[in-house]
Design an enzyme around this catalytic site. Sequence first.
Site, PDB file in Angstrom:
ATOM      1  CB  SER A   1     -30.783   8.302  33.132  1.00  0.00           C
ATOM      2  OG  SER A   1     -29.689   9.024  33.672  1.00  0.00           O
ATOM      3  CG  HIS A   2     -28.023   6.991  36.926  1.00  0.00           C
ATOM      4  ND1 HIS A   2     -27.837   7.654  35.731  1.00  0.00           N
ATOM      5  CD2 HIS A   2     -27.189   5.926  36.884  1.00  0.00           C
ATOM      6  CE1 HIS A   2     -26.921   7.025  35.014  1.00  0.00           C
ATOM      7  NE2 HIS A   2     -26.513   5.970  35.683  1.00  0.00           N
TER       8      HIS A   2
ATOM      9  CD  GLU B   1     -28.589  10.919  29.125  1.00  0.00           C
ATOM     10  OE1 GLU B   1     -29.027  11.808  28.385  1.00  0.00           O
ATOM     11  OE2 GLU B   1     -27.413  10.896  29.533  1.00  0.00           O
TER      12      GLU B   1
END
Length: 339
Positions: A46-47, A187
Amino acid sequence: METVTLSLPAAYALAYRVLRENGFNDAHAASIADNVTAGERDGCASHGLWRLLGIVETRRKGKISGEALPVVSDKAPAIVQADARGACSLLAYTHALPLLIEKARTNGIAALAINRCVHYSALFADVEPLTQAGLVGIACTPNHAWVAPAGGVRPLFGTNPLAFGWPREGKPPFIFDMATSAAARGEIQLHLRNGTPLPQGWGIDREGQPTTDPQAVLDGAMLPFGGHKGSALAAMIELIAGPLIGDMTSAESLAWDDGAGGAPYGGELILALDPVRFLGDSAASHLARAERLFSELQAQGARLPGERRFLARQRSEREGVTLSRSLHEDIIALSRAAP
């Protein structure tokens, strides 16, 4: 699902090229590429490289500077300020870090306020360098108003992450990095991209009704973790990384964006604490007591925060990182479509 595997140098090179071709100078492209590659390396999709899509979109919409260099100021004996001047937070942090560490070692505690920054990155990347210097680190930031407070139905808070890092001699640091929302917004966006439903309790729709539909939550509101407890922590972060340092709340950040869909804009607060300055000659014995706490946690079968991330790091360094083919193609398209 078709996938593509990249070595870490290849992943970095792809990210750097995309950023340079989309208006980021060498310094910003290098710091952002390093950050998203590290996120992917550590199993934090997600990052990770997926974030390039939003970063480039923010740049194209004129909501982030790709050239402005930060200005670091020595504000007080234990306070550092870094003005990012509308650019990404990462370069401002890198420029301010040496002075923050110096002040923490001199005073025992020091604070860094990063102002006027665009922030998208995971906070574990900000506390880990402090632990490598033997310091305890705490970091937090508001973002856009996407999260309804406990008992509310309209977005007011950001996902407002909070990270904590504790140094460990000869071992990976103890680090947690958590959103005060039930999940990070990235997410939810990945669930939408992959066509999978959300777990219960992550968000509500526009009418305030619980839903597992990612798009309905993105159109409605996310929820804090732990009800009123997560809500209170989110409010604390709004205050200490917003008005306390002279920067925006999440609602103000979203209003500043004015519907452009760019990354959050505002401030970040980072605290550094030096165990040696607190404890003097007894530091080693007290840090050993912390190790006993960690051992007792693991003896009960509990996993230390950050363990999976460091295991993923070791695996990625050997095997590279694996992306869906569709994401890989979308990232490459950012380069092809560069103005």
